[in-house]
Design a protein around this motif. Structure first.
Motif, PDB file in Angstrom:
ATOM      1  N   ALA A  43      -3.131 -47.956 -30.714  1.00 10.99           N
ATOM      2  CA  ALA A  43      -3.651 -46.636 -30.342  1.00 10.99           C
ATOM      3  C   ALA A  43      -3.261 -46.272 -28.925  1.00 10.99           C
ATOM      4  N   GLU A  44      -3.328 -47.283 -28.014  1.00 11.89           N
ATOM      5  CA  GLU A  44      -2.945 -47.030 -26.629  1.00 11.89           C
ATOM      6  C   GLU A  44      -1.467 -46.691 -26.516  1.00 11.89           C
ATOM      7  N   GLN A  45      -0.622 -47.406 -27.275  1.00 12.45           N
ATOM      8  CA  GLN A  45       0.814 -47.135 -27.250  1.00 12.45           C
ATOM      9  C   GLN A  45       1.119 -45.745 -27.790  1.00 12.45           C
ATOM     10  N   VAL A  46       0.414 -45.397 -28.886  1.00 12.55           N
ATOM     11  CA  VAL A  46       0.602 -44.060 -29.471  1.00 12.55           C
ATOM     12  C   VAL A  46       0.204 -42.984 -28.466  1.00 12.55           C
ATOM     13  N   ALA A  47      -0.959 -43.222 -27.797  1.00 15.58           N
ATOM     14  CA  ALA A  47      -1.411 -42.250 -26.802  1.00 15.58           C
ATOM     15  C   ALA A  47      -0.409 -42.147 -25.659  1.00 15.58           C
ATOM     16  N   PHE A  48       0.124 -43.309 -25.229  1.00 16.15           N
ATOM     17  CA  PHE A  48       1.119 -43.305 -24.156  1.00 16.15           C
ATOM     18  C   PHE A  48       2.370 -42.545 -24.568  1.00 16.15           C
ATOM     19  N   ASN A  49       2.808 -42.784 -25.809  1.00 14.20           N
ATOM     20  CA  ASN A  49       3.997 -42.087 -26.311  1.00 14.20           C
ATOM     21  C   ASN A  49       3.774 -40.586 -26.354  1.00 14.20           C
ATOM     22  N   TYR A  50       2.566 -40.191 -26.826  1.00 17.15           N
ATOM     23  CA  TYR A  50       2.268 -38.758 -26.860  1.00 17.15           C
ATOM     24  C   TYR A  50       2.256 -38.163 -25.454  1.00 17.15           C
ATOM     25  N   GLU A  51       1.665 -38.913 -24.515  1.00 16.70           N
ATOM     26  CA  GLU A  51       1.601 -38.420 -23.138  1.00 16.70           C
ATOM     27  C   GLU A  51       2.995 -38.307 -22.531  1.00 16.70           C
ATOM     28  N   ARG A  52       3.826 -39.364 -22.765  1.00 16.77           N
ATOM     29  CA  ARG A  52       5.192 -39.325 -22.246  1.00 16.77           C
ATOM     30  C   ARG A  52       5.988 -38.183 -22.850  1.00 16.77           C
ATOM     31  N   GLN A  53       5.843 -37.967 -24.157  1.00 15.42           N
ATOM     32  CA  GLN A  53       6.546 -36.866 -24.817  1.00 15.42           C
ATOM     33  C   GLN A  53       6.092 -35.524 -24.261  1.00 15.42           C
ATOM     34  N   ALA A  54       4.762 -35.435 -24.012  1.00 15.59           N
ATOM     35  CA  ALA A  54       4.235 -34.186 -23.450  1.00 15.59           C
ATOM     36  C   ALA A  54       4.818 -33.919 -22.074  1.00 15.59           C
ATOM     37  N   LEU A  55       4.912 -34.997 -21.252  1.00 15.64           N
ATOM     38  CA  LEU A  55       5.499 -34.845 -19.914  1.00 15.64           C
ATOM     39  C   LEU A  55       6.965 -34.451 -20.001  1.00 15.64           C
ATOM     40  N   GLN A  56       7.699 -35.080 -20.928  1.00 15.01           N
ATOM     41  CA  GLN A  56       9.114 -34.742 -21.100  1.00 15.01           C
ATOM     42  C   GLN A  56       9.276 -33.293 -21.552  1.00 15.01           C
ATOM     43  N   ASP A  57       8.426 -32.893 -22.504  1.00 12.69           N
ATOM     44  CA  ASP A  57       8.503 -31.501 -22.978  1.00 12.69           C
ATOM     45  C   ASP A  57       8.197 -30.531 -21.851  1.00 12.69           C
ATOM     46  N   SER A  58       7.190 -30.891 -21.031  1.00 16.19           N
ATOM     47  CA  SER A  58       6.831 -30.013 -19.915  1.00 16.19           C
ATOM     48  C   SER A  58       7.967 -29.925 -18.905  1.00 16.19           C
TER      49      SER A  58
END
Length: 266
Positions: free
Chosen positions: A74-89
């Motif tokens: 779950a933590e890895q998934v959350a990290f991946n989502y956060e990283r993707q969000a930062l990249q998209d931003s």
């Protein structure tokens, strides 16, 4: 024996049913312990109270490991989502910045093009104005082609009329002339007042090359300002002049006596 007499039973007393047992459970040393104890025990029972204990491997460690893995996932998934969000931003910001830079570049290019077009227009207008002023000055300072043609025709006609007359040093007409006297009298016919002597007549107008002569140009022999003889170019490679006392006023080709230079007064 009485039919109702009691006959001792040989059956063993029945143990309490499963439903009458109490269930005890506990965890000891990583094992799940289940204890089942009879609710009632007959007083004459030879057996001690029964305590049935079963030990089963506990699942606590497995559950903890599974839970840990689930938490890590779950933590890895959350990290991946956060990283993707930062990249998209970041990508979105970069795209907006690039679009802004492009718009600024287009705006700047249009401004430069407009500035250059304005400068070219002003330069063209200035050139046209200079050309117009030059044309006006030329029109004011130079005689019209018809008047020039009329003047040269009058000039040539007068000179031809003097052919055969005598050369006399210092004479200015009308039966005899010297070289500068003849040119002075000829140009007086078209309203131009030339100096009296050859030296001054050789600098009276604009110096022109002998390969660019026009009818009416004053020819001179010697150097400009100190010429010793003058004549008038009448076209066709010929000139008319008061040559000397032997020949008088004659018409000759240029190669008869090639002049040094020429001035244009018409």
């Amino acid at each position: 024996m009485s039919p109702n007499a009691l006959i001792p039973s040989h059956r063993k007393p029945r143990r309490p049913s499963a439903s009458s047992r109490a269930l005890r459970a506990g965890v000891t040393g990583g094992f799940l312990t289940l204890a089942v104890t009879g609710a009632t025990v007959p007083a004459n029972a030879a057996e001690k109270p029964v305590s049935e204990t079963q030990e089963m491997p506990t699942i606590t460690t497995a559950l903890a490991t599974s839970a840990t893995k689930s938490a890590d996932t779950a933590e890895q998934v959350a990290f991946n989502y956060e990283r993707q969000a930062l990249q998209d931003s970041a990508f979105s910001k970069a795209a907006k910045a690039a679009e802004k830079d492009k718009a600024e570049a287009v705006k700047k290019a249009k401004a430069e093009a407009k500035k250059k077009a304005e400068e070219a227009r002003k330069a063209k207008e200035a050139a046209q104005a200079r050309a117009s002023r030059s044309s006006e000055r030329s029109t004011l300072s130079a005689p019209s082609s018809s008047s020039a043609t009329g003047s040269t025709a009058t000039l040539v006609s007068f000179l031809k009329a003097q052919l055969g007359k005598a050369y006399v040093l210092g004479a200015t007409g009308s039966s005899a002339y010297d070289c500068s006297g003849l040119t002075q009298a000829a140009f007086k016919q078209v309203g131009i007042d030339l100096p009296r002597v050859s030296q001054d007549q050789s600098t009276a107008g604009k110096q022109v090359g002998l390969d660019n002569l026009q009818v009416g140009d004053v020819l001179y022999w010697g150097s400009a300002g100190s010429a010793y003889h003058v004549g008038v170019y009448v076209g066709g490679g010929k000139f008319i002049g008061a040559q000397n006392s032997s020949t008088g006023i004659v018409e000759r080709p240029l190669d008869y006596d090639m002049p040094t230079g020429a001035v244009r007064v018409l």
